[in-house]
Design a protein around this motif. Sequence first.
Motif, PDB file in Angstrom:
ATOM      1  N   ARG A  61       5.398   3.179  -4.451  1.00 42.17           N
ATOM      2  CA  ARG A  61       3.938   3.179  -4.345  1.00 42.17           C
ATOM      3  C   ARG A  61       3.376   1.775  -4.597  1.00 42.17           C
ATOM      4  O   ARG A  61       2.439   1.339  -3.922  1.00 42.17           O
ATOM      5  CB  ARG A  61       3.331   4.188  -5.318  1.00 42.17           C
ATOM      6  N   GLN A  79       4.056  -0.328  -1.554  1.00 39.06           N
ATOM      7  CA  GLN A  79       3.138   0.033  -0.462  1.00 39.06           C
ATOM      8  C   GLN A  79       1.801  -0.689  -0.627  1.00 39.06           C
ATOM      9  O   GLN A  79       1.205  -1.173   0.355  1.00 39.06           O
ATOM     10  CB  GLN A  79       2.904   1.549  -0.438  1.00 39.06           C
ATOM     11  N   LYS A  80       1.314  -0.782  -1.856  1.00 39.58           N
ATOM     12  CA  LYS A  80       0.047  -1.483  -2.111  1.00 39.58           C
ATOM     13  C   LYS A  80       0.164  -2.952  -1.706  1.00 39.58           C
ATOM     14  O   LYS A  80      -0.754  -3.520  -1.091  1.00 39.58           O
ATOM     15  CB  LYS A  80      -0.320  -1.379  -3.595  1.00 39.58           C
ATOM     16  N   SER A 132       0.258  -3.361   2.062  1.00 37.37           N
ATOM     17  CA  SER A 132      -1.050  -3.130   2.697  1.00 37.37           C
ATOM     18  C   SER A 132      -1.905  -4.385   2.643  1.00 37.37           C
ATOM     19  O   SER A 132      -2.787  -4.582   3.490  1.00 37.37           O
ATOM     20  CB  SER A 132      -1.771  -1.960   2.032  1.00 37.37           C
ATOM     21  N   ARG A 133      -1.653  -5.259   1.645  1.00 38.17           N
ATOM     22  CA  ARG A 133      -2.394  -6.515   1.555  1.00 38.17           C
ATOM     23  C   ARG A 133      -1.789  -7.602   2.442  1.00 38.17           C
ATOM     24  O   ARG A 133      -2.503  -8.489   2.923  1.00 38.17           O
ATOM     25  CB  ARG A 133      -2.430  -7.018   0.104  1.00 38.17           C
ATOM     26  N   PRO A 182      -2.221  -3.184   9.681  1.00 39.02           N
ATOM     27  CA  PRO A 182      -1.878  -1.759   9.820  1.00 39.02           C
ATOM     28  C   PRO A 182      -0.884  -1.530  10.952  1.00 39.02           C
ATOM     29  O   PRO A 182      -0.971  -2.150  12.014  1.00 39.02           O
ATOM     30  CB  PRO A 182      -3.225  -1.107  10.144  1.00 39.02           C
ATOM     31  N   ARG A 225       3.938  -2.517   8.891  1.00 40.04           N
ATOM     32  CA  ARG A 225       4.625  -2.641   7.610  1.00 40.04           C
ATOM     33  C   ARG A 225       6.109  -2.286   7.750  1.00 40.04           C
ATOM     34  O   ARG A 225       6.465  -1.347   8.471  1.00 40.04           O
ATOM     35  CB  ARG A 225       3.997  -1.704   6.570  1.00 40.04           C
TER      36      ARG A 225
END
Length: 216
Positions: free
Chosen positions: A96, A99-100, A103-104, A108, A111
Amino acid sequence: MSREKQDLQRLIDFKQRGLAAMENSRNNQICRFGEHMPALLRAIDEVDRRGQFRRKPVGPLGFCIRLRDPELALAVESCLKSLMLAFCCDNYADERELQKIMSRCFPPGRRPQIIVSAFTDTLYNVGSRAVNHPEYPSVLQALNIENPVVANCLINMRGIETILLIKNSKDARRVMMSGHPPRNCREAFTQEGDQVYYKSYYSCDQNRALYLSKDV
């Protein structure tokens, strides 16, 4: 014609980014794995220094492997495909957190894949289920992998102990498609990246190695 022009412009932009990544990789090989990968690794290091990971994620997997024979670069890349860019996490809390970060760092839909599997310091014992050919190496045998986490992940996700690398396509057809394939052999890849099964042959549409080639 306008749509065709847009498609061509997108292709040009993609090629220019790839060219820039290869030029940058003269000094930093991680740039071969995409324009966003250096920033991602810096962010992972920073989060790890703050103690927010239980175990620091490992990746990209393609950066953690080395070829024993440089001529097999395209064969290995064709075999591993998107796993070349994938990361391993020890647990879902770390996944998790990663993933954060992704995302930065990534737009989209672009990844890298994250694989969650408990880290271990020992390589799996695959002797009973691995292919062992007198002339041709398996993918596992063809690679130098220092980190057992990486090797075990590729064993789990791709079965690299069961895949042969046979440079010549004629030899690959002979070994895989005439009679019975070698014991424990699931498939094979040629030097050109073609994929060979017991009763089928798939040509590779990639003409060169992107990540594992030595000379930029």
